[in-house]
Scaffold this motif. Structure first.
Motif, PDB file in Angstrom:
ATOM      1  N   UNK A   1       0.851  -1.181   0.000  1.00  0.00           N
ATOM      2  CA  UNK A   1       0.000   0.000   0.000  1.00  0.00           C
ATOM      3  C   UNK A   1       0.890   1.234   0.000  1.00  0.00           C
TER       4      UNK A   1
ATOM      5  N   UNK B   1      -3.418   4.174  -0.690  1.00  0.00           N
ATOM      6  CA  UNK B   1      -4.195   4.380   0.522  1.00  0.00           C
ATOM      7  C   UNK B   1      -4.005   5.825   0.960  1.00  0.00           C
ATOM      8  N   UNK B   2      -4.666   6.205   2.063  1.00  0.00           N
ATOM      9  CA  UNK B   2      -4.576   7.598   2.511  1.00  0.00           C
ATOM     10  C   UNK B   2      -3.311   7.849   3.320  1.00  0.00           C
ATOM     11  N   UNK B   3      -3.296   8.998   3.944  1.00  0.00           N
ATOM     12  CA  UNK B   3      -2.154   9.443   4.735  1.00  0.00           C
ATOM     13  C   UNK B   3      -1.970   8.529   5.949  1.00  0.00           C
ATOM     14  N   UNK B   4      -0.769   7.976   6.109  1.00  0.00           N
ATOM     15  CA  UNK B   4      -0.553   7.117   7.271  1.00  0.00           C
ATOM     16  C   UNK B   4      -0.177   7.937   8.505  1.00  0.00           C
ATOM     17  N   UNK B   5       0.030   9.213   8.322  1.00  0.00           N
ATOM     18  CA  UNK B   5       0.289  10.089   9.453  1.00  0.00           C
ATOM     19  C   UNK B   5       1.746  10.463   9.673  1.00  0.00           C
TER      20      UNK B   5
ATOM     21  N   UNK C   1       2.992   2.706  16.417  1.00  0.00           N
ATOM     22  CA  UNK C   1       2.894   2.992  17.841  1.00  0.00           C
ATOM     23  C   UNK C   1       1.490   3.419  18.207  1.00  0.00           C
ATOM     24  N   UNK C   2       0.516   2.776  17.569  1.00  0.00           N
ATOM     25  CA  UNK C   2      -0.860   3.075  17.933  1.00  0.00           C
ATOM     26  C   UNK C   2      -1.671   1.789  18.001  1.00  0.00           C
ATOM     27  N   UNK C   3      -2.794   1.902  18.683  1.00  0.00           N
ATOM     28  CA  UNK C   3      -3.706   0.766  18.742  1.00  0.00           C
ATOM     29  C   UNK C   3      -4.755   0.940  17.661  1.00  0.00           C
TER      30      UNK C   3
ATOM     31  N   UNK D   1      -8.638  -0.279  16.254  1.00  0.00           N
ATOM     32  CA  UNK D   1      -9.846  -0.696  16.970  1.00  0.00           C
ATOM     33  C   UNK D   1     -10.502  -1.867  16.247  1.00  0.00           C
TER      34      UNK D   1
ATOM     35  N   UNK E   1      -1.239   5.967  21.153  1.00  0.00           N
ATOM     36  CA  UNK E   1      -2.213   6.403  20.158  1.00  0.00           C
ATOM     37  C   UNK E   1      -3.305   5.380  19.953  1.00  0.00           C
ATOM     38  N   UNK E   2      -4.475   5.884  19.609  1.00  0.00           N
ATOM     39  CA  UNK E   2      -5.559   4.986  19.236  1.00  0.00           C
ATOM     40  C   UNK E   2      -6.206   5.561  17.986  1.00  0.00           C
ATOM     41  N   UNK E   3      -6.488   4.710  17.023  1.00  0.00           N
ATOM     42  CA  UNK E   3      -7.053   5.229  15.784  1.00  0.00           C
ATOM     43  C   UNK E   3      -8.537   4.915  15.682  1.00  0.00           C
ATOM     44  N   UNK E   4      -9.333   5.934  15.928  1.00  0.00           N
ATOM     45  CA  UNK E   4     -10.782   5.770  15.792  1.00  0.00           C
ATOM     46  C   UNK E   4     -11.243   6.522  14.541  1.00  0.00           C
TER      47      UNK E   4
ATOM     48  N   UNK F   1      -9.328   5.318  11.664  1.00  0.00           N
ATOM     49  CA  UNK F   1      -9.212   3.856  11.652  1.00  0.00           C
ATOM     50  C   UNK F   1      -8.867   3.270  10.288  1.00  0.00           C
TER      51      UNK F   1
ATOM     52  N   UNK G   1      -7.723   5.274   7.669  1.00  0.00           N
ATOM     53  CA  UNK G   1      -6.845   6.179   6.960  1.00  0.00           C
ATOM     54  C   UNK G   1      -5.442   5.567   6.878  1.00  0.00           C
ATOM     55  N   UNK G   2      -4.979   5.337   5.658  1.00  0.00           N
ATOM     56  CA  UNK G   2      -3.668   4.699   5.525  1.00  0.00           C
ATOM     57  C   UNK G   2      -3.750   3.193   5.550  1.00  0.00           C
ATOM     58  N   UNK G   3      -4.969   2.652   5.602  1.00  0.00           N
ATOM     59  CA  UNK G   3      -5.122   1.196   5.561  1.00  0.00           C
ATOM     60  C   UNK G   3      -5.893   0.743   4.334  1.00  0.00           C
TER      61      UNK G   3
ATOM     62  N   UNK H   1     -16.058  -3.275   7.487  1.00  0.00           N
ATOM     63  CA  UNK H   1     -17.335  -3.060   8.181  1.00  0.00           C
ATOM     64  C   UNK H   1     -18.051  -1.777   7.794  1.00  0.00           C
ATOM     65  N   UNK H   2     -17.662  -1.194   6.682  1.00  0.00           N
ATOM     66  CA  UNK H   2     -18.304   0.031   6.244  1.00  0.00           C
ATOM     67  C   UNK H   2     -19.771  -0.181   5.896  1.00  0.00           C
TER      68      UNK H   2
ATOM     69  N   UNK I   1      -8.379   9.897   2.920  1.00  0.00           N
ATOM     70  CA  UNK I   1      -8.064   8.523   3.276  1.00  0.00           C
ATOM     71  C   UNK I   1      -9.276   7.644   3.546  1.00  0.00           C
TER      72      UNK I   1
ATOM     73  N   UNK J   1     -18.390   4.203  13.854  1.00  0.00           N
ATOM     74  CA  UNK J   1     -17.774   3.332  14.859  1.00  0.00           C
ATOM     75  C   UNK J   1     -18.621   3.288  16.122  1.00  0.00           C
TER      76      UNK J   1
ATOM     77  N   UNK K   1     -19.752  -0.160  17.505  1.00  0.00           N
ATOM     78  CA  UNK K   1     -19.144  -0.679  18.725  1.00  0.00           C
ATOM     79  C   UNK K   1     -19.897  -0.281  19.996  1.00  0.00           C
TER      80      UNK K   1
ATOM     81  N   UNK L   1     -18.715   1.653  24.684  1.00  0.00           N
ATOM     82  CA  UNK L   1     -17.323   1.474  24.271  1.00  0.00           C
ATOM     83  C   UNK L   1     -16.665   2.838  24.063  1.00  0.00           C
TER      84      UNK L   1
ATOM     85  N   UNK M   1       0.455  13.394  11.614  1.00  0.00           N
ATOM     86  CA  UNK M   1      -0.906  13.279  12.065  1.00  0.00           C
ATOM     87  C   UNK M   1      -0.976  12.228  13.152  1.00  0.00           C
TER      88      UNK M   1
END
Ligand SMILES: Cc1cc2nc3c(=O)[nH]c(=O)nc-3n(C[C@H](O)[C@H](O)[C@H](O)COP(=O)(O)O)c2cc1C
Ligand code: SF4
Ligand code: SF4
Lengths: 129, 597
Positions: A37, A72-76, A125-127, A129, B115-118, B121, B123-125, B138-139, B211, B331, B335, B339, B365
Motif C-alpha cells: 500500500x 491508501x490515505x495518509x498514514x500520518x 505505535x498506535x492501537x 480498533x 495512540x488509538x485510531x478511531x 481507523x 486512513x492509511x489502511x 465493516x463500512x 483517506x 464506529x 461498537x 465502548x 498526524x
C-alpha cells in the motif's frame, strides 16, 4: 452492478473482498501474493509517492513478482513521506518511510525477495480498533 | 544470498539517535560478527517508536521482544543470551510490563501504546477509491443497522450516550445538536459537513477525506435519518483538490451500490450528497458564514440564535458538523456508546486527531485518547524537540487558541482543561515552539492572520485586531512602552466581548495567553529592548569587534546600504542608523568579527 439492500449483501462483499484479489485481471490468493500500500495523501504525493507507486508496479511486474500495489490515505508520518506498507504472505505488515525510487528498489530486492529488513522501518505505535 | 532468521531493530529516531543508538547499533553488529552471526541476524535502524524517554530501543524480531535503555555495553549480553541461548535479557525489559513481553504484540499492546485510531481507523489502511474495501472494513454496516433496527431517536440516544462532542472547535455535544435539528418541524432539512479547515498548519480533516471519504458519507446519511433530512452538502475548500476528487469518487460509488439514493436498505429512506466549494476564507468555516457562502451570499457570519439547526441553509433546519465528528459516528454505532464513552475523560469522550507541527521531530498526524497529556504527545509520540533544543510553548487551537508552556505539559488534553489553561482544543492544530521562537512575534503572526481573515463586518474585530497587530509590531521593533502592554490587554478584552462571531471573540487569545504566560518576555522587549529568542530584528544590533577585525573590508563591500566604514587594514564600524540588519556582513566576515547583540 451490486445493489446493496441488506446486511447480508454487505457481509457478502466483505467476504468476497478477502478472497478475490485481482492483479492485472487475474485472480490471486491473498495468502500468496505480496501486498503493498502506498500512502497517497496530499503530503505523500507532494514528496513523490506517485512515482514510487508507478516504479513498484512496473518493476514488480518486470521482475516477475506477483504483487498487488494499491493506494491508501495518509498514514500520518509526515516526517517520513513517502511511506509504503509491505505485507509479505503470512507475515505482519511492515511500514517503510522515506521511500524514494532507490529505496523502493532495495525493498523489492531485499525485503520482498529475501525477507531481509532494511533501514527505515516505521514502528506502529498506535492501537487499532 | 543470506536469509536472515532474526532482525534486531534499533530505534534511530532523532531522540534515540542523540542517546547513542548509533553506537548501540555498531556494538550489536560487532558482536554478531564476533560470533559469526552476521549472515543470520541483521541489525536494522528504524524510525521512532514513540518511547523516546526509554531510548535507545532495540526490538528483536520475529519474537517481538523490546529492550529499552540499551547501552553499547549491553550488546554482548543480547547477542549471547537472546540470540545464542534463546534467553530473554530480563534486566533490559521495560519494567511496566515484563509479564506482557511474552504475549504476542498484535493482541496485547506491548506497553501501553499512546495512540488509538478511531477517526483515522481506515486512513492509511484502505484504498479510499474502492468502496468494497471500505465495506470489507465493516463500512455501511452502521447505516444499515440504524435504518433497519433503530428509530431515529434511538440513534440520537446512542450518540448522546457516547458523549461525542464536536471536533470542529466548539465541542458542542453532537447528539444534542442532532436532537435539536430533529425536533424542528420542516418540509426540508439539510445535513451539512464542514470541511473548510482553515487553521494554519491543520490537515486532519483533509486526511480523513482523502483517506476514508466513505466514513463521512455514511455518517451524514445516518444524520439525515436521525434529523429527517434527505439532502447532504459538504462544504469543502477548493484548495483541497485530492480530497474533492476522492469524495466525488466515493459519492458516485455509494450511489452505484445503492447506499445513497432512493430507498436505502429498503427502509424507505432517501438520501443524497452534493459538494459545495469554498474559496478558502477562514471565516467561512464559521457555520453561519459557511451557510451564507453556500447560498451564494457574502461569507459573513450572522448573529446566533437562530442556530443553523433551526434556521440554516435556505432558511431550513440544517445540522452542521465537522468532518472528524462525522468520522467517529459509524464506529460508535458499530461498537456501541459505552465502548466510546469508556475512552477519554469525564467530559471529553473518545479520541482527537492532531496535526503536529513546528519544532518537533515527528511532524505528522496523530490520534490520541482524550486526556493524554501534552507531555506524552510532544515528547513521546512527537519524539521531542528538534535539534535537542529546549521546549518553550505549544500552540493549540490555531488563531483562536493560546500558547501553553512547560507548566501545562502534564495537563490532560480535553476541551475543558485547555480552556481553563487559556487555550482551546480548536480543530486540532498543534504547533510546538522552542527557545528560538519569540512569543511576541508568535502573537503577531496569529494577529496578522486574523487581520487578513476578518470579514470586516463588525468594528471591534476589523479595527481592534488591526490595532492589536500594530502594537505588537511596535513592540517587536523595540518601540513599545509599558503602556502598550496595558493597552494590549484592555483592547483584547473589548474585542472578545463585543465581536459578533467566534473569529473576533477568540482572536485576542494568542495575545492574552502570551501576555499571561510570557509576561517577562514582553517586558524585556519593552524595557530592556531585548529579544531573548534573537528573532526580533528591530531589537538586534550588529557590531564589529575591533580586536578581531583585520580590516579586510569584506563586510563593507558586501553591505547593501553602505553602513560600514573603516580604513583598509584598520578596524571597521557599523553605523546603526543606516544598518538594515540584513546580516550579510556577519556571513561575509571570515574572522568572526561581526557580532550580533
Ligand atoms: C472563525 C471560525 C472558523 C471556523 N472554522 C471551522 C472549520 O474550518 N471547520 C469546522 O469544522 N468548524 C469550524 N468552525 C466551527 C463551526 O462554526 C461549527 O461550530 C462546527 O462546524 C460545528 O461542527 P462540530 O459540532 O462537529 O464541531 C469555525 C468557527 C469559527 C468561529
Ligand atoms: S467578529 Fe470579525 S469575522 Fe466575525 S463577523 Fe465580526 S468582523 Fe466578521
Ligand atoms: S547587517 Fe547588513 S546592513 Fe547592517 S552593516 Fe551588516 S551588511 Fe550592512
Amino acid at each position: 452492478m451490486v445493489h446493496v439492500k441488506t446486511i447480508e449483501d454487505l457481509k457478502k462483499i466483505k467476504e468476497e473482498f478477502g478472497k478475490r484479489i485481482q492483479v492485472s485481471g487475474k485472480n490471486f490468493d491473498p495468502e500468496k501474493v505480496v501486498q503493498i500500500k502506498v500512502g497517497l495523501g496530499t503530503s505523500g504525493i507532494a514528496s513523490g509517492a506517485k512515482e514510487v507507486m508507478n516504479f513498484l508496479r512496473d518493476e514488480l511486474e518486470k521482475r516477475n513478482i506477483e504483487a498487488l500495489v494499491t493506494q491508501t490515505g495518509d498514514m500520518g508520518y509526515s516526517y517520513a513521506e513517502p511511506t509504503i506498507e509491505v505485507k509479505l504472505p503470512g507475515q505482519p505488515a511492515v511500514v517503510f518511510g522515506k521511500v524514494n525510487i532507490k529505496k523502493a528498489d532495495e525493498i523489492i530486492e531485499r525485503y520482498i525477495k529475501n525477507g531481509e529488513l532494511i533501514d527505515g522501518i516505521l514502528p506502529t505505535n498506535y492501537m487499532t480498533i | 544470498m543470506a536469509k536472515y532468521r532474526m532482525h534486531l531493530l534499533v530505534c534511530d529516531g532523532t531522540t534515540c539517535h542523540a542517546s547513542q543508538s548509533e553506537s548501540v547499533k555498531n556494538a550489536l553488529q560487532d558482536c554478531l560478527e564476533l560470533n559469526n552471526l552476521e549472515n543470520e541476524v541483521k541489525v536494522v535502524s528504524t524510525g521512532c517508536f514513540g518511547y523516546c524517554e526509554k531510548g535507545p530501543i532495540v526490538k528483536v524480531l520475529p519474537d517481538n521482544t523490546l529492550y529499552v535503555k540499551v547501552k553499547p555495553g549491553d550488546a554482548e549480553e543480547i547477542v549471547k543470551e537472546h540470540i545464542l541461548n534463546g534467553q530473554i535479557v530480563k534486566r533490559l525489559l521495560p519494567t511496566e510490563s515484563v509479564a506482557q513481553v511474552y504475549a504476542s504484540e498484535g493482541k496485547t499492546p506491548f506497553f501501553d501504546k499512546k495512540q488509538i485510531r478511531i477517526a483515522l481507523r481506515n486512513c492509511g489502511f484502505i484504498d479510499p477509491e474502492n468502496i468494497e474495501e471500505y465495506i470489507a472494513h465493516d463500512g455501511y454496516q452502521a447505516l444499515c443497522k440504524c435504518l433497519t433496527e433503530y428509530t431515529p431517536q434511538q440513534v440520537i440516544d446512542i450518540i448522546k450516550r457516547s458523549g461525542l462532542r464536536g471536533r470542529g472547535g466548539g465541542g458542542f455535544p453532537t447528539g444534542l445538536k442532532w436532537e435539536i435539528t430533529a425536533k424542528v418541524k420542516s418540509d426540508q432539512k439539510y445535513v451539512i459537513c464542514n470541511a473548510d479547515e482553515g487553521d494554519p498548519g491543520a490537515f486532519m480533516d483533509r486526511s480523513i477525506m482523502e483517506g476514508d471519504p466513505h466514513s463521512v458519507i455514511e455518517a451524514m446519511a445516518i444524520n439525515g435519518y436521525c434529523t429527517g433530512a434527505n439532502k447532504g452538502l459538504v462544504y469543502i475548500r477548493a484548495e483541497y483538490p485530492l480530497a474533492v476528487k476522492r469524495l466525488k469518487v466515493a459519492i458516485d460509488q455509494a450511489r452505484a451500490y445503492g447506499l445513497l439514493g432512493k430507498n436505502i436498505f429498503n427502509s424507505g429512506f432517501d438520501f443524497d450528497i452534493e459538494l459545495r466549494y469554498g474559496a478558502g476564507a477562514f471565516v467561512c468555516g464559521e457555520e453561519t458564514a459557511l451557510i451564507h457562502s453556500m447560498e451564494g451570499k457574502r461569507g459573513e457570519p450572522t448573529f446566533k440564535p437562530p442556530f443553523p439547526s433551526e434556521h440554516g441553509y435556505l432558511g431550513k433546519p440544517s445540522n452542521v458538523n465537522n468532518v472528524e465528528t462525522y468520522a467517529n459516528v459509524p464506529v460508535i454505532i458499530n461498537k456501541g456508546a459505552d465502548w466510546f464513552a469508556s475512552i477519554g475523560t469525564e467530559k471529553s469522550k473518545g479520541s482527537k486527531v492532531f496535526a503536529l507541527a513546528g519544532k518537533i521531530n515527528n511532524v505528522g498526524l496523530i490520534e490520541v485518547p482524550m486526556g493524554t497529556t501534552l507531555r506524552d504527545v510532544i515528547f513521546k509520540i512527537g519524539g521531542g524537540i528538534k535539534g535537542g533544543k529546549e521546549f518553550k510553548a505549544v500552540q493549540t487551537g490555531g488563531p483562536s487558541g493560546g500558547c501553553l508552556t512547560s507548566h501545562h505539559l502534564d495537563t490532560p488534553i480535553d476541551y475543558d482543561n485547555l480552556i481553563a489553561a487559556g487555550s482551546m482544543m480548536g480543530s486540532g492544530g498543534m504547533i510546538v515552539m522552542d527557545e528560538d521562537d519569540c512569543m511576541v512575534s508568535i502573537a503577531k503572526f496569529y494577529l496578522g492572520f486574523t487581520v487578513d481573515e476578518s470579514c470586516g463586518k463588525c468594528s471591534p474585530c476589523r479595527i481592534g485586531n488591526k490595532r492589536l497587530y500594530e502594537i505588537l509590531d511596535k513592540i517587536t521593533k523595540g518601540e513599545g512602552t509599558m503602556e502598550d502592554l496595558t493597552k494590549l490587554r484592555n483592547l483584547s478584552e473589548v474585542i472578545k466581548d463585543t465581536s459578533l462571531c467566534g473569529l473576533g471573540q477568540t482572536s485576542p487569545n494568542p495575545v492574552l495567553s502570551t501576555l499571561d504566560n510570557f509576561w517577562e518576555e514582553y517586558v524585556e522587549h519593552v524595557v530592556d529592548k531585548k529579544c531573548r529568542a534573537g528573532s526580533c530584528k528591530g531589537l538586534m544590533k550588529y557590531i564589529i569587534d575591533a580586536e578581531a577585525c583585520t580590516g579586510c573590508t569584506a563586510c563593507a563591500r558586501a553591505c547593501p546600504v553602505n553602513a560600514i566604514s573603516g580604513e583598509r587594514k584598520g578596524p571597521h564600524f557599523i553605523n546603526q542608523e543606516i544598518c538594515i540588519k540584513c546580516g550579510t556582513c556577519m556571513e561575509k566576515c571570515k574572522f568572526n568579527a561581526v557580532l550580533l547583540q
